[in-house]
Design an enzyme around this catalytic site. Structure first.
Site, PDB file in Angstrom:
ATOM      1  N   TRP A  61      10.173   0.909  -8.219  1.00 59.39           N
ATOM      2  CA  TRP A  61       8.867   1.176  -7.386  1.00 59.39           C
ATOM      3  C   TRP A  61       9.060   1.310  -6.192  1.00 59.39           C
ATOM      4  O   TRP A  61       8.328   2.054  -5.491  1.00 59.39           O
ATOM      5  CB  TRP A  61       8.058   0.030  -7.907  1.00 59.39           C
ATOM      6  CG  TRP A  61       7.792  -0.045  -9.519  1.00 59.39           C
ATOM      7  CD1 TRP A  61       8.380  -1.050 -10.029  1.00 59.39           C
ATOM      8  CD2 TRP A  61       7.348   0.925 -10.290  1.00 59.39           C
ATOM      9  NE1 TRP A  61       8.272  -0.684 -11.612  1.00 59.39           N
ATOM     10  CE2 TRP A  61       7.381   0.445 -11.606  1.00 59.39           C
ATOM     11  CE3 TRP A  61       6.560   2.091 -10.009  1.00 59.39           C
ATOM     12  CZ2 TRP A  61       7.090   1.046 -12.668  1.00 59.39           C
ATOM     13  CZ3 TRP A  61       6.292   2.758 -11.219  1.00 59.39           C
ATOM     14  CH2 TRP A  61       6.404   2.363 -12.524  1.00 59.39           C
ATOM     15  N   ASP A  84       3.699  -4.007  -1.526  1.00 60.18           N
ATOM     16  CA  ASP A  84       3.191  -4.102  -2.963  1.00 60.18           C
ATOM     17  C   ASP A  84       3.712  -5.588  -3.556  1.00 60.18           C
ATOM     18  O   ASP A  84       4.517  -5.529  -3.835  1.00 60.18           O
ATOM     19  CB  ASP A  84       4.040  -2.624  -3.534  1.00 60.18           C
ATOM     20  CG  ASP A  84       3.816  -2.535  -4.926  1.00 60.18           C
ATOM     21  OD1 ASP A  84       3.119  -3.369  -5.699  1.00 60.18           O
ATOM     22  OD2 ASP A  84       4.555  -1.660  -5.424  1.00 60.18           O
ATOM     23  N   LYS A 123      -0.750  -7.412 -13.986  1.00 59.38           N
ATOM     24  CA  LYS A 123       0.048  -8.344 -14.221  1.00 59.38           C
ATOM     25  C   LYS A 123      -0.594  -9.980 -14.192  1.00 59.38           C
ATOM     26  O   LYS A 123      -0.676 -10.426 -15.147  1.00 59.38           O
ATOM     27  CB  LYS A 123       1.001  -8.177 -13.032  1.00 59.38           C
ATOM     28  CG  LYS A 123       1.918  -6.934 -13.067  1.00 59.38           C
ATOM     29  CD  LYS A 123       2.946  -6.547 -14.282  1.00 59.38           C
ATOM     30  CE  LYS A 123       4.026  -5.617 -13.783  1.00 59.38           C
ATOM     31  NZ  LYS A 123       3.216  -4.253 -13.472  1.00 59.38           N
TER      32      LYS A 123
END
Length: 357
Positions: free
Chosen positions: A100, A167, A191
């Site tokens: 990511w 992030d 999440k």
């Protein structure tokens, strides 16, 4: 019916009461005779939901004055592009710690100059780099605080000479954060915060409007700050689920309580991985081990037992423990809603499998 333990990496486990409360509101929202799924986001009934959710994010993370909390669409993947559009003027730094982070770097390079301040790519991202120099002329340093695929995590907010952007898709609300160090914190909610479909953003108001480029309306954070996340239709059901999760986190004792139980779950499972002769952890540096995504493989001499262990664990109610294809083996995701009981059930399964072999 056998009890299921949800170790999926995301979308993933949510507190049961959050699911039940959301389900009730989908049938009849606040007793108005309409479903949460069919009301206007501009109705007097919905505005308090977004207001309370934003206020709870600020309360739980001790967000200083001068920051806005946004609920947007597009996931973290859209944020990868929005971040450099809004913050990159001369040069940005990125810490490359996984898939990511790499995707975020790729998007930023389309906008301007990017330096990789450090990377663990050469070792398949098995640790978080340490001791790297951060140039002082960066507009920001971007970090990915938890790497779901590789099971590494940055457990504290780094002290660097430039502004941070984080992030926090997969460890949001799992520990206290020094928000004042950041110009922006963002992540997909699926999440620790909500179901898929909404993205959270905490942005420093006076860090906006500093770049010289024209930013498309929908990709400009200022658009969404000015309209309180209501510039276009926000995803009302995921935002409501986020509100219920935030209420749950507060009721359970806040982010310090979440951090404490995260450490307990991690200690329990890593303890078994390190003890069990069949398994080993994939993260080479213990300080880099994630509390959220615990990755492990079978030792080389037992590698042929992979499918057998997966079937064995599945038969005992373990759901979603297959590792990502880039790492292989197994991954137990232990987000905020994961219970000690669930982790103990996985540990017991590993012990039983060891005894059989």
């Amino acid at each position: 019916m056998m009890k299921k333990y949800n170790f999926n990496a995301g979308p993933c486990i949510l507190p049961r009461e959050v699911i039940e409360k959301t389900a009730a509101q989908i049938l009849d929202f606040n007793g108005i005779g309409l479903s949460l799924a069919e009301i206007s986001h501009r109705s007097k009934d919905f505005q308090p939901v977004i207001d309370e959710a934003a206020a709870l994010v600020k309360e739980l993370l001790n967000v200083p004055e001068g920051y806005s909390v946004l609920f947007l669409g597009g996931g973290a993947s859209l944020e990868f592009h929005m971040i450099p559009l809004n913050f990159l003027e001369k040069k940005a730094g990125y810490l490359n710690t996984g898939v990511w982070a790499k995707k975020a770097i790729k998007e930023a390079k389309m906008i301007g100059e990017v330096v990789e301040v450090a990377s663990s790519a050469a070792d398949n991202y098995t640790y978080i780099p340490k001791g790297y120099e951060v140039p002082t002329d960066l507009d920001y340093l971007h970090i990915t605080t938890n790497n779901t695929i590789y099971g590494t995590e940055i457990h504290t907010d780094p002290d660097v000479p430039v502004r941070l952007i984080g992030d926090m898709s997969s460890d949001f609300l799992s520990r206290p954060v020094d928000v004042a160090k950041y110009d922006c914190i963002y992540g997909g909610a699926q999440k620790n915060l909500s179901m898929a479909g909404v993205t959270f953003v905490i942005v420093k108001d006076d860090a906006l409007g500093k770049v010289s480029r024209n930013i498309p309306t929908m990709l400009n954070y200022k658009t969404h700050v000015d309209k309180g996340s209501m510039f276009n239709t926000p995803p009302v059901v995921p935002i409501y689920t986020a509100l219920e999760t935030l209420r749950w986190v507060k009721k359970e004792g806040g982010v310090t309580a979440m951090e404490k139980i995260a450490k307990q779950r991690a200690d329990l499972l890593y303890g078994e991985i390190d003890r069990n002769k069949l398994f080993r952890g994939t993260v080479t540096d213990e300080e880099s081990r994630s509390y959220m995504n615990i990755c492990f493989v079978l030792n080389d001499e037992y590698a042929d037992l992979q499918q057998e262990f997966f079937d064995f664990a599945t038969a005992r109610g373990m759901v979603g423990i297959k590792g990502h294809r880039d790492v292989g083996g197994f991954r137990a995701s232990c987000y905020n809603a994961q219970t000690i009981e669930g982790v103990q059930a996985l540990v017991d399964t590993m012990k039983e499998f060891e005894a059989n072999h």
